[in-house]
Design an enzyme around this catalytic site. Structure first.
Site, PDB file in Angstrom:
ATOM      1  N   PRO A  79      -4.431  -2.515   0.519  1.00 43.04           N
ATOM      2  CA  PRO A  79      -3.064  -2.497   1.065  1.00 43.04           C
ATOM      3  C   PRO A  79      -2.266  -1.265   0.608  1.00 43.04           C
ATOM      4  O   PRO A  79      -1.408  -0.782   1.345  1.00 43.04           O
ATOM      5  CB  PRO A  79      -2.430  -3.777   0.524  1.00 43.04           C
ATOM      6  N   CYS A  80      -2.582  -0.747  -0.580  1.00 48.00           N
ATOM      7  CA  CYS A  80      -1.887   0.453  -1.076  1.00 48.00           C
ATOM      8  C   CYS A  80      -2.151   1.638  -0.158  1.00 48.00           C
ATOM      9  O   CYS A  80      -1.260   2.449   0.104  1.00 48.00           O
ATOM     10  CB  CYS A  80      -2.330   0.786  -2.499  1.00 48.00           C
ATOM     11  N   LYS A  81      -3.389   1.745   0.329  1.00 47.71           N
ATOM     12  CA  LYS A  81      -3.771   2.852   1.215  1.00 47.71           C
ATOM     13  C   LYS A  81      -2.951   2.827   2.498  1.00 47.71           C
ATOM     14  O   LYS A  81      -2.603   3.857   3.041  1.00 47.71           O
ATOM     15  CB  LYS A  81      -5.257   2.769   1.562  1.00 47.71           C
TER      16      LYS A  81
END
Length: 182
Positions: A79-81
């Protein structure tokens, strides 16, 4: 004559209450739209000093007077990407208005990998390294990504767990509120 003063005072009180309620609701609405959890009482954000990829040491105090989105992430976090590109877009749009993004990578001994992410996503906001995860622990980060909103007064204004679309209209409204919130 006293009754006129009484009614004038009462009307003034009611109008002030209505204005205060509208202001508070506006603040709450923009935070609710983004899924922000507001603290029960505002406290100063814990200060820290961390290194950048270039070896520069930055602390939270370096951003005094700005509204800060403090984001905790890692290169292995899917999700960070997805979140990083939208963070860069909102940063490009609002940095001149007094908003700052500070991203803290909790990757352990992965400086090179973090550098590749900075290049890949063309990140221009400060990315700090927390390989010992001391700052992560001071902010009680359990899952990633997790972000904190810090007002220009240095106080914690909200907490966000999970990825967000930071370049959305709701986010822009929330940042505008945060920038002007004391």
């Amino acid at each position: 004559m006293n009754s006129i003063k009484y009614y004038f005072s009462l009307i003034t009180f009611v109008l002030l209450q209505a204005l205060t309620a509208t202001t508070a609701t506006g603040h709450e609405d923009s935070f609710i739209k983004m899924g922000i959890v507001s603290p029960k009482s505002e406290k100063l954000a814990p200060d820290f000093a961390l290194e950048t990829l270039t070896g520069e040491i930055l602390s939270l105090k370096d951003f005094k007077g700005k509204a800060v989105l403090l984001n905790f992430w890692a290169t292995w976090c899917e999700p960070c990407k997805k979140e990083l590109p939208s963070m860069q877009k909102i940063y490009d749009e609002l940095k001149s208005d007094g908003m700052e993004i500070v991203a803290i990578s909790i990757d352990r001994n992965k400086k090179e990998r973090v550098g590749k992410y900075i290049e890949k996503y063309k990140l221009t906001f400060p990315v700090l390294l927390d390989p010992s995860q001391k700052v992560r622990k001071n902010y009680f980060i359990l899952g990633l990504p997790t972000s904190y909103l810090i007002g220009s007064d240095g106080k914690l204004k909200g907490f966000i767990s999970g990825a967000r679309e930071w370049n959305s209209d709701a986010s822009k409204e929330m940042f505008s509120t945060l920038i002007h919130l004391q």
